[in-house]
Write an enzyme that holds these catalytic residues in place. Structure first.
Site, PDB file in Angstrom:
ATOM      1  N   THR A 217      -3.033  -8.798  13.476  1.00  0.00           N
ATOM      2  CA  THR A 217      -3.734 -10.072  13.470  1.00  0.00           C
ATOM      3  C   THR A 217      -2.708 -11.197  13.359  1.00  0.00           C
ATOM      4  O   THR A 217      -1.933 -11.236  12.410  1.00  0.00           O
ATOM      5  CB  THR A 217      -4.726 -10.117  12.288  1.00  0.00           C
ATOM      6  OG1 THR A 217      -5.468  -8.899  12.306  1.00  0.00           O
ATOM      7  CG2 THR A 217      -5.669 -11.284  12.405  1.00  0.00           C
TER       8      THR A 217
ATOM      9  N   HIS B  43     -10.020  -2.111   9.147  1.00  0.00           N
ATOM     10  CA  HIS B  43     -10.277  -2.966  10.319  1.00  0.00           C
ATOM     11  C   HIS B  43     -10.670  -2.072  11.491  1.00  0.00           C
ATOM     12  O   HIS B  43      -9.848  -1.315  11.997  1.00  0.00           O
ATOM     13  CB  HIS B  43      -8.992  -3.755  10.625  1.00  0.00           C
ATOM     14  CG  HIS B  43      -9.125  -4.748  11.737  1.00  0.00           C
ATOM     15  ND1 HIS B  43      -8.097  -5.585  12.096  1.00  0.00           N
ATOM     16  CD2 HIS B  43     -10.146  -5.041  12.572  1.00  0.00           C
ATOM     17  CE1 HIS B  43      -8.483  -6.359  13.099  1.00  0.00           C
ATOM     18  NE2 HIS B  43      -9.721  -6.045  13.418  1.00  0.00           N
TER      19      HIS B  43
ATOM     20  N   ASN C 156      -5.624  -1.748   2.232  1.00  0.00           N
ATOM     21  CA  ASN C 156      -5.981  -1.567   3.640  1.00  0.00           C
ATOM     22  C   ASN C 156      -5.357  -0.255   4.143  1.00  0.00           C
ATOM     23  O   ASN C 156      -4.140  -0.087   4.097  1.00  0.00           O
ATOM     24  CB  ASN C 156      -5.450  -2.777   4.427  1.00  0.00           C
ATOM     25  CG  ASN C 156      -5.797  -2.697   5.893  1.00  0.00           C
ATOM     26  OD1 ASN C 156      -5.693  -1.630   6.497  1.00  0.00           O
ATOM     27  ND2 ASN C 156      -6.179  -3.801   6.487  1.00  0.00           N
TER      28      ASN C 156
ATOM     29  N   ARG D 247      -7.699   1.377  17.878  1.00  0.00           N
ATOM     30  CA  ARG D 247      -6.331   1.901  17.885  1.00  0.00           C
ATOM     31  C   ARG D 247      -5.964   2.616  16.596  1.00  0.00           C
ATOM     32  O   ARG D 247      -5.076   3.439  16.567  1.00  0.00           O
ATOM     33  CB  ARG D 247      -5.324   0.800  18.191  1.00  0.00           C
ATOM     34  CG  ARG D 247      -5.154  -0.191  17.067  1.00  0.00           C
ATOM     35  CD  ARG D 247      -4.045  -1.159  17.352  1.00  0.00           C
ATOM     36  NE  ARG D 247      -4.373  -2.086  18.415  1.00  0.00           N
ATOM     37  CZ  ARG D 247      -3.814  -3.295  18.539  1.00  0.00           C
ATOM     38  NH1 ARG D 247      -2.879  -3.671  17.691  1.00  0.00           N
ATOM     39  NH2 ARG D 247      -4.156  -4.116  19.492  1.00  0.00           N
TER      40      ARG D 247
ATOM     41  N   HIS E 225      -2.168 -10.476   4.161  1.00  0.00           N
ATOM     42  CA  HIS E 225      -1.365 -10.251   5.374  1.00  0.00           C
ATOM     43  C   HIS E 225       0.116 -10.412   5.054  1.00  0.00           C
ATOM     44  O   HIS E 225       0.552 -11.461   4.610  1.00  0.00           O
ATOM     45  CB  HIS E 225      -1.749 -11.173   6.541  1.00  0.00           C
ATOM     46  CG  HIS E 225      -1.511 -10.507   7.872  1.00  0.00           C
ATOM     47  ND1 HIS E 225      -0.277 -10.469   8.458  1.00  0.00           N
ATOM     48  CD2 HIS E 225      -2.331  -9.799   8.679  1.00  0.00           C
ATOM     49  CE1 HIS E 225      -0.358  -9.787   9.589  1.00  0.00           C
ATOM     50  NE2 HIS E 225      -1.593  -9.356   9.745  1.00  0.00           N
TER      51      HIS E 225
ATOM     52  N   ARG F 251     -10.985  -2.054  14.962  1.00  0.00           N
ATOM     53  CA  ARG F 251     -10.622  -2.913  16.099  1.00  0.00           C
ATOM     54  C   ARG F 251     -11.430  -2.516  17.325  1.00  0.00           C
ATOM     55  O   ARG F 251     -11.870  -1.373  17.454  1.00  0.00           O
ATOM     56  CB  ARG F 251      -9.119  -2.790  16.397  1.00  0.00           C
ATOM     57  CG  ARG F 251      -8.235  -3.365  15.295  1.00  0.00           C
ATOM     58  CD  ARG F 251      -6.785  -3.384  15.722  1.00  0.00           C
ATOM     59  NE  ARG F 251      -6.526  -4.449  16.662  1.00  0.00           N
ATOM     60  CZ  ARG F 251      -5.941  -5.617  16.356  1.00  0.00           C
ATOM     61  NH1 ARG F 251      -5.503  -5.842  15.142  1.00  0.00           N
ATOM     62  NH2 ARG F 251      -5.762  -6.536  17.268  1.00  0.00           N
TER      63      ARG F 251
ATOM     64  N   GLU G 282     -10.691 -15.590   3.236  1.00  0.00           N
ATOM     65  CA  GLU G 282      -9.418 -14.928   2.979  1.00  0.00           C
ATOM     66  C   GLU G 282      -8.334 -15.774   3.638  1.00  0.00           C
ATOM     67  O   GLU G 282      -8.366 -16.000   4.856  1.00  0.00           O
ATOM     68  CB  GLU G 282      -9.411 -13.493   3.522  1.00  0.00           C
ATOM     69  CG  GLU G 282      -8.084 -12.797   3.220  1.00  0.00           C
ATOM     70  CD  GLU G 282      -8.100 -11.298   3.487  1.00  0.00           C
ATOM     71  OE1 GLU G 282      -9.145 -10.657   3.299  1.00  0.00           O
ATOM     72  OE2 GLU G 282      -7.038 -10.793   3.888  1.00  0.00           O
TER      73      GLU G 282
ATOM     74  N   ARG H 295      -0.548  11.224  16.933  1.00  0.00           N
ATOM     75  CA  ARG H 295      -0.493  12.602  17.409  1.00  0.00           C
ATOM     76  C   ARG H 295      -1.861  13.157  17.783  1.00  0.00           C
ATOM     77  O   ARG H 295      -1.975  14.327  18.118  1.00  0.00           O
ATOM     78  CB  ARG H 295       0.127  13.498  16.317  1.00  0.00           C
ATOM     79  CG  ARG H 295       1.589  13.247  16.096  1.00  0.00           C
ATOM     80  CD  ARG H 295       2.442  13.751  17.256  1.00  0.00           C
ATOM     81  NE  ARG H 295       2.475  15.195  17.281  1.00  0.00           N
ATOM     82  CZ  ARG H 295       3.377  15.929  16.630  1.00  0.00           C
ATOM     83  NH1 ARG H 295       4.333  15.336  15.955  1.00  0.00           N
ATOM     84  NH2 ARG H 295       3.335  17.225  16.671  1.00  0.00           N
TER      85      ARG H 295
ATOM     86  N   HIS I  55      -3.245   1.866   8.533  1.00  0.00           N
ATOM     87  CA  HIS I  55      -2.041   2.481   9.100  1.00  0.00           C
ATOM     88  C   HIS I  55      -1.865   3.951   8.747  1.00  0.00           C
ATOM     89  O   HIS I  55      -1.008   4.621   9.311  1.00  0.00           O
ATOM     90  CB  HIS I  55      -0.824   1.610   8.815  1.00  0.00           C
ATOM     91  CG  HIS I  55      -0.971   0.281   9.493  1.00  0.00           C
ATOM     92  ND1 HIS I  55      -1.116   0.184  10.866  1.00  0.00           N
ATOM     93  CD2 HIS I  55      -1.106  -0.972   9.007  1.00  0.00           C
ATOM     94  CE1 HIS I  55      -1.305  -1.088  11.188  1.00  0.00           C
ATOM     95  NE2 HIS I  55      -1.303  -1.803  10.082  1.00  0.00           N
TER      96      HIS I  55
ATOM     97  N   GLU J 114     -13.213  -5.185   8.084  1.00  0.00           N
ATOM     98  CA  GLU J 114     -12.685  -6.289   8.887  1.00  0.00           C
ATOM     99  C   GLU J 114     -13.111  -6.073  10.325  1.00  0.00           C
ATOM    100  O   GLU J 114     -12.977  -4.960  10.859  1.00  0.00           O
ATOM    101  CB  GLU J 114     -11.159  -6.299   8.850  1.00  0.00           C
ATOM    102  CG  GLU J 114     -10.560  -6.674   7.522  1.00  0.00           C
ATOM    103  CD  GLU J 114      -9.046  -6.634   7.562  1.00  0.00           C
ATOM    104  OE1 GLU J 114      -8.446  -6.838   6.509  1.00  0.00           O
ATOM    105  OE2 GLU J 114      -8.473  -6.375   8.642  1.00  0.00           O
TER     106      GLU J 114
HETATM  107  N1  PXP Z   1      -6.240  -9.158   5.526  1.00  0.00           N
HETATM  108  C1  PXP Z   1      -6.627  -9.208   6.817  1.00  0.00           C
HETATM  109  C2  PXP Z   1      -7.779 -10.065   7.177  1.00  0.00           C
HETATM  110  C3  PXP Z   1      -5.977  -8.432   7.799  1.00  0.00           C
HETATM  111  O1  PXP Z   1      -6.368  -8.493   9.087  1.00  0.00           O
HETATM  112  C4  PXP Z   1      -4.932  -7.588   7.402  1.00  0.00           C
HETATM  113  C5  PXP Z   1      -4.247  -6.715   8.408  1.00  0.00           C
HETATM  114  O2  PXP Z   1      -5.166  -5.864   8.990  1.00  0.00           O
HETATM  115  C6  PXP Z   1      -4.574  -7.556   6.035  1.00  0.00           C
HETATM  116  C7  PXP Z   1      -5.226  -8.376   5.131  1.00  0.00           C
HETATM  117  C8  PXP Z   1      -3.474  -6.683   5.539  1.00  0.00           C
HETATM  118  O3  PXP Z   1      -2.259  -7.084   6.081  1.00  0.00           O
HETATM  119  P1  PXP Z   1      -0.984  -6.161   5.905  1.00  0.00           P
HETATM  120  O4  PXP Z   1      -1.294  -4.864   6.579  1.00  0.00           O
HETATM  121  O5  PXP Z   1       0.094  -6.943   6.553  1.00  0.00           O
HETATM  122  O6  PXP Z   1      -0.776  -5.987   4.424  1.00  0.00           O
END
Ligand code: PXP
Length: 242
Positions: free
Chosen positions: A104, A46, A10, A52, A193, A48, A154, A21, A13, A73
């Protein structure tokens, strides 16, 4: 159901750091390509509602440039449904979303939202995306996924990632039982997650789980060791558990 456990990285981030910035870097698509080169089997992003981190342009670029499957996502809204229909990603994972949350916070209430989800799951499936529902490891949520015709769930590992001792063991059993229940009913279980180098192995060892989606820890750890080595280490840990 057994087989190689897939790693979805994922990259949200990377976009969080970029957006802090308002610059053009670091580029989440570049991170996605690097993660894939290092052994990620797929990329998760994701979009959103408040944009963000990942933006609409990021999604369009991921769809155009990725050489591995994209797992989008999204919240169960008409806006997101239209975006998913337009881009037709390999997979769409429906997640709960609250504007005020930092991340989440729990699984989707697939049972309670059945009527809202049913047409959405059908449209996404008919459009050619593999639909996944991000749910708690509870029989009633798996039952709703079965009735909704979702091919994938999931399992939310957020609670598992925070617990210790007996509560941790109990949560691991709940996850393991849920994965087995899903698989017995023809649903492919994934998990994600809060997974890290320290807590991934017991989840990766659940034989029915076919994919882990991991983001925040990997992107953070990449600051110290680089994204390629961090993805490779996570892959090795996952493989060691099977
Ligand atoms: N799976 C889902 C459905 C999520 O919403 C997220 C976070 O966006 C993740 C996995 C990944 O979680 P983490 O960033 O904590 O590894």
């Amino acid at each position: 159901m057994t087989g190689k456990l897939r790693l979805g990285v994922n990259i949200d981030h990377v976009a969080t750091v970029r957006n802090a910035r308002g610059s053009g870097y670091p580029d989440p698509v570049r991170a996605a390509l690097l993660a894939a080169e290092a052994g990620a089997d797929g990329i998760t992003a994701h979009l959103r509602e408040d944009r963000r981190h990942i933006t609409d342009v990021d999604i369009a670029r991921l769809v155009a440039e990725l050489t591995v499957p994209l797992n989008l996502e999204m919240a169960a809204t008409e806006e997101m449904l239209a975006i998913a229909i337009r881009h037709r990603p390999h997979a769409v994972c429906i997640v709960p979303e609250k504007r005020e949350e930092r991340t989440t916070e729990g699984g989707l209430d697939a049972a309670g939202m059945f009527d809202q989800l049913a047409p959405m799951v059908a449209k996404l499936r008919d459009n050619g995306s593999r639909v996944s529902l991000f749910i708690e490891p509870e029989a009633r949520q798996i039952d709703a996924a079965i009735r909704l015709g979702a091919p994938v769930i999931e399992l939310h590992t957020g609670a598992y990632a925070e617990l210790v001792g007996e509560a941790l063991a109990a949560e691991l059993k709940r996850l393991s039982d849920a994965a087995a229940l899903a698989a017995r009913n023809g649903i492919e279980p994934h998990a994600g997650h809060g997974l890290t180098f320290d807590n991934v192995v017991p989840i990766a060892a659940i034989p029915q789980v076919m994919e882990l989606n991991i983001g925040h820890f990997l992107i953070g750890e990449a600051i110290f060791d680089g994204l390629g080595p961090v993805v490779r280490r996570m892959r090795d840990l996952m493989d060691s558990a099977r």
